[in-house]
Design a protein around this motif. Structure first.
Motif, PDB file in Angstrom:
ATOM      1  N   GLU A 149      -7.024  75.770 -11.716  1.00 30.91           N
ATOM      2  CA  GLU A 149      -7.493  77.076 -12.176  1.00 30.91           C
ATOM      3  C   GLU A 149      -8.378  77.763 -11.140  1.00 30.91           C
ATOM      4  O   GLU A 149      -8.710  78.939 -11.298  1.00 30.91           O
ATOM      5  N   HIS A 150      -8.746  77.041 -10.086  1.00 31.39           N
ATOM      6  CA  HIS A 150      -9.487  77.676  -8.982  1.00 31.39           C
ATOM      7  C   HIS A 150      -8.635  78.747  -8.302  1.00 31.39           C
ATOM      8  O   HIS A 150      -9.165  79.595  -7.573  1.00 31.39           O
ATOM      9  N   MET A 151      -7.302  78.697  -8.510  1.00 25.54           N
ATOM     10  CA  MET A 151      -6.414  79.683  -7.901  1.00 25.54           C
ATOM     11  C   MET A 151      -6.456  81.037  -8.614  1.00 25.54           C
ATOM     12  O   MET A 151      -5.923  82.015  -8.088  1.00 25.54           O
ATOM     13  N   LEU A 152      -7.022  81.050  -9.798  1.00 29.02           N
ATOM     14  CA  LEU A 152      -7.147  82.302 -10.531  1.00 29.02           C
ATOM     15  C   LEU A 152      -8.101  83.252  -9.823  1.00 29.02           C
ATOM     16  O   LEU A 152      -9.011  82.815  -9.113  1.00 29.02           O
ATOM     17  N   PRO A 153      -7.953  84.565  -9.981  1.00 27.82           N
ATOM     18  CA  PRO A 153      -6.947  85.217 -10.821  1.00 27.82           C
ATOM     19  C   PRO A 153      -5.640  85.518 -10.098  1.00 27.82           C
ATOM     20  O   PRO A 153      -4.671  85.902 -10.726  1.00 27.82           O
ATOM     21  N   GLU A 154      -5.612  85.338  -8.760  1.00 27.05           N
ATOM     22  CA  GLU A 154      -4.439  85.766  -7.991  1.00 27.05           C
ATOM     23  C   GLU A 154      -3.185  84.952  -8.313  1.00 27.05           C
ATOM     24  O   GLU A 154      -2.082  85.486  -8.354  1.00 27.05           O
TER      25      GLU A 154
ATOM     26  N   GLU B 285      -5.989  91.881  -3.339  1.00 25.21           N
ATOM     27  CA  GLU B 285      -4.647  91.843  -3.922  1.00 25.21           C
ATOM     28  C   GLU B 285      -3.902  93.146  -3.669  1.00 25.21           C
ATOM     29  O   GLU B 285      -2.709  93.130  -3.330  1.00 25.21           O
ATOM     30  N   ILE B 286      -4.584  94.254  -3.839  1.00 31.28           N
ATOM     31  CA  ILE B 286      -3.947  95.554  -3.602  1.00 31.28           C
ATOM     32  C   ILE B 286      -3.488  95.657  -2.152  1.00 31.28           C
ATOM     33  O   ILE B 286      -2.351  96.051  -1.863  1.00 31.28           O
ATOM     34  N   ALA B 287      -4.374  95.282  -1.223  1.00 30.91           N
ATOM     35  CA  ALA B 287      -4.030  95.346   0.199  1.00 30.91           C
ATOM     36  C   ALA B 287      -2.853  94.429   0.516  1.00 30.91           C
ATOM     37  O   ALA B 287      -1.931  94.807   1.248  1.00 30.91           O
ATOM     38  N   SER B 288      -2.872  93.223  -0.055  1.00 33.22           N
ATOM     39  CA  SER B 288      -1.805  92.260   0.208  1.00 33.22           C
ATOM     40  C   SER B 288      -0.466  92.766  -0.323  1.00 33.22           C
ATOM     41  O   SER B 288       0.557  92.697   0.365  1.00 33.22           O
ATOM     42  N   ARG B 289      -0.468  93.296  -1.543  1.00 31.91           N
ATOM     43  CA  ARG B 289       0.779  93.767  -2.148  1.00 31.91           C
ATOM     44  C   ARG B 289       1.340  94.983  -1.422  1.00 31.91           C
ATOM     45  O   ARG B 289       2.560  95.131  -1.302  1.00 31.91           O
ATOM     46  N   VAL B 290       0.461  95.843  -0.942  1.00 28.67           N
ATOM     47  CA  VAL B 290       0.917  97.019  -0.191  1.00 28.67           C
ATOM     48  C   VAL B 290       1.656  96.576   1.070  1.00 28.67           C
ATOM     49  O   VAL B 290       2.742  97.081   1.389  1.00 28.67           O
ATOM     50  N   VAL B 291       1.080  95.636   1.789  1.00 28.16           N
ATOM     51  CA  VAL B 291       1.700  95.153   3.024  1.00 28.16           C
ATOM     52  C   VAL B 291       3.036  94.476   2.721  1.00 28.16           C
ATOM     53  O   VAL B 291       4.059  94.753   3.370  1.00 28.16           O
ATOM     54  N   ILE B 292       3.033  93.573   1.730  1.00 30.57           N
ATOM     55  CA  ILE B 292       4.257  92.836   1.385  1.00 30.57           C
ATOM     56  C   ILE B 292       5.359  93.786   0.923  1.00 30.57           C
ATOM     57  O   ILE B 292       6.515  93.697   1.368  1.00 30.57           O
ATOM     58  N   ASP B 293       5.018  94.711   0.037  1.00 23.83           N
ATOM     59  CA  ASP B 293       6.021  95.654  -0.473  1.00 23.83           C
ATOM     60  C   ASP B 293       6.579  96.541   0.631  1.00 23.83           C
ATOM     61  O   ASP B 293       7.781  96.842   0.647  1.00 23.83           O
ATOM     62  N   ASN B 294       5.722  96.964   1.548  1.00 23.73           N
ATOM     63  CA  ASN B 294       6.197  97.808   2.648  1.00 23.73           C
ATOM     64  C   ASN B 294       7.163  97.058   3.551  1.00 23.73           C
ATOM     65  O   ASN B 294       8.176  97.617   3.986  1.00 23.73           O
ATOM     66  N   ILE B 295       6.861  95.800   3.822  1.00 22.01           N
ATOM     67  CA  ILE B 295       7.758  95.002   4.670  1.00 22.01           C
ATOM     68  C   ILE B 295       9.105  94.808   3.981  1.00 22.01           C
ATOM     69  O   ILE B 295      10.171  94.970   4.586  1.00 22.01           O
TER      70      ILE B 295
END
Length: 397
Positions: free
Chosen positions: A237-242, A88-98
């Motif tokens: 709920e299988h989609m949790l926690p993301e 999640e951290i890696a994904s958010r960093v990439v998305i926020d930077n873009i």
């Protein structure tokens, strides 16, 4: 405040008891009264802690206190803080930077028109009239999932991309969308991306569409909250926690999006994987369709203010069937097209037994404008009638 009053009331009663009871009764009261008060407070504290750690998952459980019990409880309890996973951290960093990187400036900005089709496009001749005289301002990409298209317009020749099999209602629809985006993103001049079906027709001339999409900073992605069985009822709920249920959204798959948004869709694998694996027909006895939920949820989570929350492709669901109304030759008239192009409000209807309707104005750069640039589903038999009407119903920007 209530707790302090309770202690004061308890103290007053104890004083009265000392005055009217014999000595041996006083001793018994001093032991019992505080004991029961402490026990009661302890039970309330335990209940609140359990309710916070394990919140009610059904609406019936919320009525322990009142009809708005869950909402009231969650409103004053401190928000729970969840530690993000490495992914999640890696994904958010990439998305926020873009999203925070200024968009690339093109000297020749173009719109990428991406057609999702099983084979030939029945409205190529109509689109040919739409594109004429605007060479260099658009690109065309075709995902033909079954048959090799036969073309009637030179604009569409050799514009097919490598395509895969597409089955209605499965994640293969989203995979096809991502293939189209990946190919269109290779051209740095493509600044806006439009997903269209083989039954789509243009409602305005090219200049109107170009200005509508290029001179605003949002993407036209449909996204709304539907608490009913065909909305949040499809959540797993299988989609949790993301992916939490409160973020789960629904919307039409026919989008237009700016380049930054196209890039974050292609950069995402974490959230896409959740929908690929857990949003599909027959999942836990529920039919979930990734093409209706992935992008609406993804953008609601990561850039809710960057999307319009409605689609610029008109679809008529008035028949309340699994598929929208199909327009036949007898339906096509200048009045029909005028009616569609004059709509200035977007309507969303929930799938609950008592359906709720939400109407929002279609705002473009702060102004209420017509909502729709395209429309579907038009049957091939309407082609000649649409060509005859084209110059009459299209309007200048």
């Amino acid at each position: 405040m209530k707790l302090s009053k309770a202690w004061r009331l308890g103290s007053l009663n104890m004083k009265d008891m000392h005055q009217i009871l014999p000595q041996h009764h006083r001793h018994r009261g001093q032991l019992k009264k505080p004991t029961w008060i402490i026990a009661l407070i302890s039970l309330v504290c335990v209940f609140l802690v359990v309710a916070y750690v394990y919140p009610p998952q059904t609406s019936s459980a919320c009525y322990i206190f009142s009809a708005s019990g869950c909402q009231t409880l969650s409103s004053w309890l401190p928000p729970s803080v969840r530690e993000l996973s490495d992914d999640e951290i890696a994904s958010r960093v990439v998305i926020d930077n873009i999203l925070n990187t200024p968009p690339m400036v093109s000297k020749n900005p173009k719109i990428a028109f991406m057609f999702l089709s099983v084979g030939s496009l029945p409205f190529e001749k109509l689109w040919d009239k739409f594109f004429q005289g605007n060479e260099g301002r658009f690109s065309i990409y075709i995902h033909a999932s079954r048959d090799k298209p036969v073309h009637s317009s030179s604009y569409f020749v050799n514009r097919e991309i490598r395509s895969g099999k597409v089955e209605w209602g499965t994640v293969s629809m989203v995979e096809a969308e991502k293939r189209l985006l990946a190919n269109a993103l290779k051209d740095p001049d493509n600044q806006h991306f439009v997903l269209l079906s083989d039954s789509c027709v243009p409602l305005h001339d090219f200049d109107y569409v170009y200005n509508y999409l290029m001179f605003t900073n949002i993407s036209f992605i449909d996204s709304f909250s539907d608490p009913g069985p065909h909305g949040s009822g499809r959540y797993s709920e299988h989609m949790l926690p993301e992916v939490e249920k409160k973020f789960f959204r629904k919307g039409a798959q026919w989008f237009t999006m700016k380049r930054q948004h196209a890039l974050i869709v292609m950069a995402d694998s974490l959230y896409y994987t959740k929908f690929r694996d857990y949003c599909k027909p027959g999942m836990d006895g529920i039919n979930c369709y990734a093409d209706e939920h992935y992008l609406p949820t993804f953008f609601h989570m990561h850039d809710p203010n960057g999307i319009a929350n409605w689609s610029v492709t008109h679809v008529d669901w008035s028949e309340r069937k699994w598929h929208p109304k199909s327009y036949e030759k007898k339906d096509v008239s200048e009045q029909l097209l005028k009616n569609i192009t004059s709509i200035t409000e977007s309507v969303h209807v929930t799938s609950e037994e008592r359906a709720e309707t939400t109407i929002i104005p279609c705002m473009w750069n702060g102004m209420n404008r017509p909502c729709y640039l395209f429309a579907r589903k038009f049957l091939p038999e309407t082609l000649d009638a649409m060509i005859d009407l084209f110059s009459n119903y299209t309007t200048k920007a």
